[in-house]
Design an enzyme around this catalytic site. Structure first.
Site, PDB file in Angstrom:
ATOM      1  N   HIS A  37       0.333  36.090  54.936  1.00  0.00           N
ATOM      2  CA  HIS A  37      -0.202  36.186  56.186  1.00  0.00           C
ATOM      3  C   HIS A  37       0.616  36.988  57.151  1.00  0.00           C
ATOM      4  O   HIS A  37       1.604  36.639  57.737  1.00  0.00           O
ATOM      5  CB  HIS A  37      -0.689  34.720  56.865  1.00  0.00           C
ATOM      6  CG  HIS A  37      -1.328  33.789  56.096  1.00  0.00           C
ATOM      7  ND1 HIS A  37      -0.805  33.027  54.899  1.00  0.00           N
ATOM      8  CD2 HIS A  37      -2.797  33.398  56.230  1.00  0.00           C
ATOM      9  CE1 HIS A  37      -1.738  32.249  54.331  1.00  0.00           C
ATOM     10  NE2 HIS A  37      -2.919  32.375  55.153  1.00  0.00           N
ATOM     11  N   HIS A  54      -5.568  38.478  59.687  1.00  0.00           N
ATOM     12  CA  HIS A  54      -5.027  37.229  59.561  1.00  0.00           C
ATOM     13  C   HIS A  54      -4.161  37.154  58.232  1.00  0.00           C
ATOM     14  O   HIS A  54      -3.025  36.827  57.962  1.00  0.00           O
ATOM     15  CB  HIS A  54      -6.058  36.173  59.531  1.00  0.00           C
ATOM     16  CG  HIS A  54      -5.290  34.825  59.167  1.00  0.00           C
ATOM     17  ND1 HIS A  54      -4.787  34.163  60.258  1.00  0.00           N
ATOM     18  CD2 HIS A  54      -5.717  34.099  58.059  1.00  0.00           C
ATOM     19  CE1 HIS A  54      -4.365  32.933  59.610  1.00  0.00           C
ATOM     20  NE2 HIS A  54      -5.124  32.753  58.472  1.00  0.00           N
ATOM     21  N   GLU A  97      -3.086   8.239  68.936  1.00  0.00           N
ATOM     22  CA  GLU A  97      -2.391   8.195  67.625  1.00  0.00           C
ATOM     23  C   GLU A  97      -1.830   9.254  66.810  1.00  0.00           C
ATOM     24  O   GLU A  97      -0.716   9.325  66.201  1.00  0.00           O
ATOM     25  CB  GLU A  97      -2.935   7.075  66.696  1.00  0.00           C
ATOM     26  CG  GLU A  97      -3.152   5.752  67.540  1.00  0.00           C
ATOM     27  CD  GLU A  97      -4.452   5.436  68.158  1.00  0.00           C
ATOM     28  OE1 GLU A  97      -4.582   4.361  68.539  1.00  0.00           O
ATOM     29  OE2 GLU A  97      -5.191   6.544  68.784  1.00  0.00           O
ATOM     30  N   HIS A 117     -12.584  -2.699  62.731  1.00  0.00           N
ATOM     31  CA  HIS A 117     -11.027  -3.004  62.723  1.00  0.00           C
ATOM     32  C   HIS A 117     -10.095  -3.653  61.558  1.00  0.00           C
ATOM     33  O   HIS A 117      -9.135  -3.997  61.953  1.00  0.00           O
ATOM     34  CB  HIS A 117     -10.779  -3.679  64.069  1.00  0.00           C
ATOM     35  CG  HIS A 117     -11.086  -2.780  65.532  1.00  0.00           C
ATOM     36  ND1 HIS A 117     -11.887  -2.198  65.693  1.00  0.00           N
ATOM     37  CD2 HIS A 117      -9.875  -2.599  66.410  1.00  0.00           C
ATOM     38  CE1 HIS A 117     -11.995  -1.352  66.628  1.00  0.00           C
ATOM     39  NE2 HIS A 117     -10.590  -1.815  67.322  1.00  0.00           N
TER      40      HIS A 117
END
Length: 671
Positions: free
Chosen positions: A41, A272, A420, A482
């Site tokens: 790259h 790229h 999280e 959950h």
């Protein structure tokens, strides 16, 4: 630069031109390596060459002769596909491990110059990057660790910056916004992101997928923002200097051209990682006046880069003198923290907790027992920092810790908010930084938010402690969203991840010992929400969990049945054993808190625990996947076969037939 670098003579250049030629040294070394590898790259090393030159020659504090210097600035290439930018910088400034031979073996098996940077701080590679967004979240964790350690040891000992190079992809990933928000809230003035603002992604123009003002996202989150021409070394350098002076985290938005120097690809999506050809290099060499031979540098440019690598030597020597003058207690604490060494008597705490739990034999909430052990260790082990995602009360690991805030960087409890993903990744950054032991605490169902970070921790071998609560249908009425019935199996499938699921408070203490001892990879400590009976008895001080599985209750008579269970289901197995023994069927119960450690035991021990020629029944309030290896041909499994349901925990266990009676029936059916 290593001794094997190739240099050629060139006329002396005016000092104003040296920086531009140093940037070109990055470009040509990257192109040469990519051509040699046949792929790579080039967009980042060609587009960010001037930015990197400004940083490494004027601002970054580092010492290639001591890559592990604790007070070095941390540098992260979050857009990790542009790894040749990092390798070029490390080679040119003299990092021993990144020799010219290593650069020439870019992307080959065994090379330090892997396709994406792979964690090796002794080579100057601070973290593994590639999955976009992970690097900037790691950088956030490094900045948090630096701030905490600065408060603990003083700015004479710890006072450094964390700088991350960032691409559009890092900022488009959801974790990017979590990082921006939390870093701004914590006002981490020692954190700098440098955005490669080239308006191109792999698909084409960024306008295909985004239209917001990216810099404004940082401003509204409380960051200092500078917008500059990324190919103007002086402008970039001034932006770095201003960022260092600002007490907010800083974004330097650098307008760049992807693949700058290769006219065929400049500013295009092919810049790229489009295929490069020898003619591209020839054209670039002709247009930029660079010697044609691959992997060579003019003498003055090679020397200038080595000088840049030695630029911080005075700061390094002064820092060594300051450390040497610390009083013996402070110096020992500092060296212990960065050496990853725990206080000598820390196991006294876990041993005492285990002995007390066995003596008192009181039922206890599993996640509460983890918090109690942590609390007992916090004062003795000030290295521990706990991160939690807006679940302080139900996970209960804050205890006596003060919050880490913009006003109190000495705090050790990081309120991550409902973030999280960022929490797991910043915990990785804290571990990679060194000097702290990070815990990341949340519900097991939310482990999937942390999954990319957990995978990277395992890949890097970082000693991050992931602590989970609410691990099964035992959570009850919150329902199947959950109730993580499938996640235990998925964690156990992850290489280099220890998964611990304790059955009682005694095993919890032992699991904490294992967690703190384990430094070659992450640990997942999986705790139940509900109360668990104290099952272990006796006065043995051996850490039986360390063997992964052990006989909790041996059969009375010649064993015919072995009940294997983990966590909250071990109590059910014990109840089933009582019934089977009453029927005259000698039955043993094996607690299996850690499959990975059990697999490491010798065949004789495993056979003695599992029992030969017996019926085996596995019991776990989770999916069966993986249990087959322990049950053999004549075995059965009592657990989940589908997602859970909403209802009281005891009703759910009956509904899904995870009961002592069901265990007994399965054993009898297989005798």
């Amino acid at each position: 630069m290593s001794d094997d670098v190739s240099v050629i003579s060139a006329p002396a250049l005016a000092s104003s031109e040296i920086g531009k030629r140093q940037a070109d040294a990055i470009r040509f070394l990257a192109v040469d390596a990519i051509l040699s590898a046949g792929e790579g790259h080039q967009g980042v090393p060609l587009g960010m060459a001037e930015i990197a030159t400004a940083l490494f020659t004027r601002h970054l504090k580092y010492n290639p002769k001591d890559p592990l210097w604790p007070d070095r600035d941390r540098f992260v290439v979050s857009n990790g596909h542009g790894s040749m930018l990092l390798y070029a910088l490390l080679h040119l400034t003299g990092y021993e491990k990144i020799s010219l031979a290593e650069v020439k073996s870019f992307r080959e098996l065994g090379s330090h110059c892997a396709g994406h940077p792979e964690y090796d701080p002794s080579a100057g590679i601070e973290t593994t990057t590639g999955p976009l967004g992970q690097g900037i979240a790691n950088a956030l964790g490094m900045a948090i660790a630096e701030a905490r350690l600065r408060a603990r040891f003083g700015s004479e000992i710890i006072d450094h910056m964390t700088c991350a190079f960032v691409g559009d992809g890092c900022l488009q990933e959801g974790v990017g916004q979590e990082v921006i928000s939390l870093a701004g809230h914590l006002r981490l003035g020692h954190l700098v992101f440098v955005w490669d603002d080239n308006s191109i992604t792999d698909d084409g123009a960024t306008s295909l997928s985004i239209s917001e003002n990216v810099a404004e996202r940082f401003r509204v989150a409380g960051w200092h923002v500078a917008e500059v021409d990324g190919h103007d070394i002086e402008a970039v350098s001034e932006a770095f200097a201003t960022a260092r002076r600002d007490d907010r985290p800083s974004l330097i938005a650098c307008r760049t051209t992807i693949a700058r120097g290769i006219r065929r690809l400049e500013g295009q999506r092919g810049g790229h990682s489009g295929k490069l050809f020898a003619t591209d290099r020839e054209d670039m060499a002709a247009s930029r006046g660079w010697p044609a031979a691959p992997f060579t540098f003019p003498n003055d440019i090679a020397a200038a880069w080595l000088d840049a690598g030695a630029r911080s030597r005075g700061e390094y020597d002064a820092w060594q003198r300051r450390v040497a003058t610390l009083n013996s207690a402070d110096r020992a604490a500092f060296e212990r923290a960065f050496g990853g060494v725990l206080p000598g008597d820390w196991r006294d705490i876990t041993s005492a907790y285990k002995a007390r739990s066995i003596a008192e034999r009181k039922p206890a909430y599993s996640i509460e027992t983890s918090g109690e052990v942590a609390s007992a260790l916090y004062d003795l082990v000030p290295d521990i920092m706990t991160c939690c995602a807006d679940l302080e009360a139900p996970t209960n690991h804050k205890r006596q810790l003060e919050a880490f805030t913009a006003a109190n960087i000495g705090g050790r409890y990081v309120h991550c908010g409902v973030r999280e993903h960022a929490m797991g990744s910043l915990a990785n950054g804290m571990a990679a930084h060194g000097g702290v032991i990070p815990l990341a605490v949340t519900y097991l169902a939310f482990a999937d938010y942390e999954r990319p970070a957990m995978r990277m921790a395992a890949l890097m071998g970082l000693p991050v402690k992931f602590v989970f609560s609410h691990d099964s249908i035992g959570i009850g009425k919150n329902g199947p969203t959950h109730q993580p019935v499938e996640i235990l199996a998925s964690l156990r499938a992850m290489p280099n991840m220890l998964v611990l699921r304790p059955a009682d408070a005694a095993e919890m203490a032992e699991c904490w010992e294992i967690m703190l001892e384990h430094t070659t990879g992450p640990v997942s400590l999986v705790c139940a929400r509900q109360q668990l009976e104290q099952l272990r008895s006796g006065t043995s001080t051996e850490n039986q969990t360390r063997r992964g599985a052990y006989i909790l209750a041996e059969a009375d008579g010649q064993r015919r049945v072995t009940l294997l269970a983990t966590g909250s289901e071990v109590a059910l197995a014990m109840n089933a054993r009582t019934i089977l023994q009453a029927k005259g069927i000698p039955t043993a119960v094996v607690s299996m808190p850690c499959w990975e450690l059990f697999e490491l035991q010798d065949a004789g021990y495993r056979s003695s625990v599992l029992g030969t020629g017996t019926v085996r029944v596995g019991v776990e309030a989770a999916m069966k996947f993986g249990w087959e290896r322990w049950l053999g041909d004549n075995g059965a499994f009592i657990g989940m076969t589908r997602f859970g349901a909403s209802g009281p925990a005891d009703a759910l266990y009956r509904h899904f037939r995870i009961t002592a009676d069901a265990i007994v029936a399965a054993a009898l059916a297989n005798l």
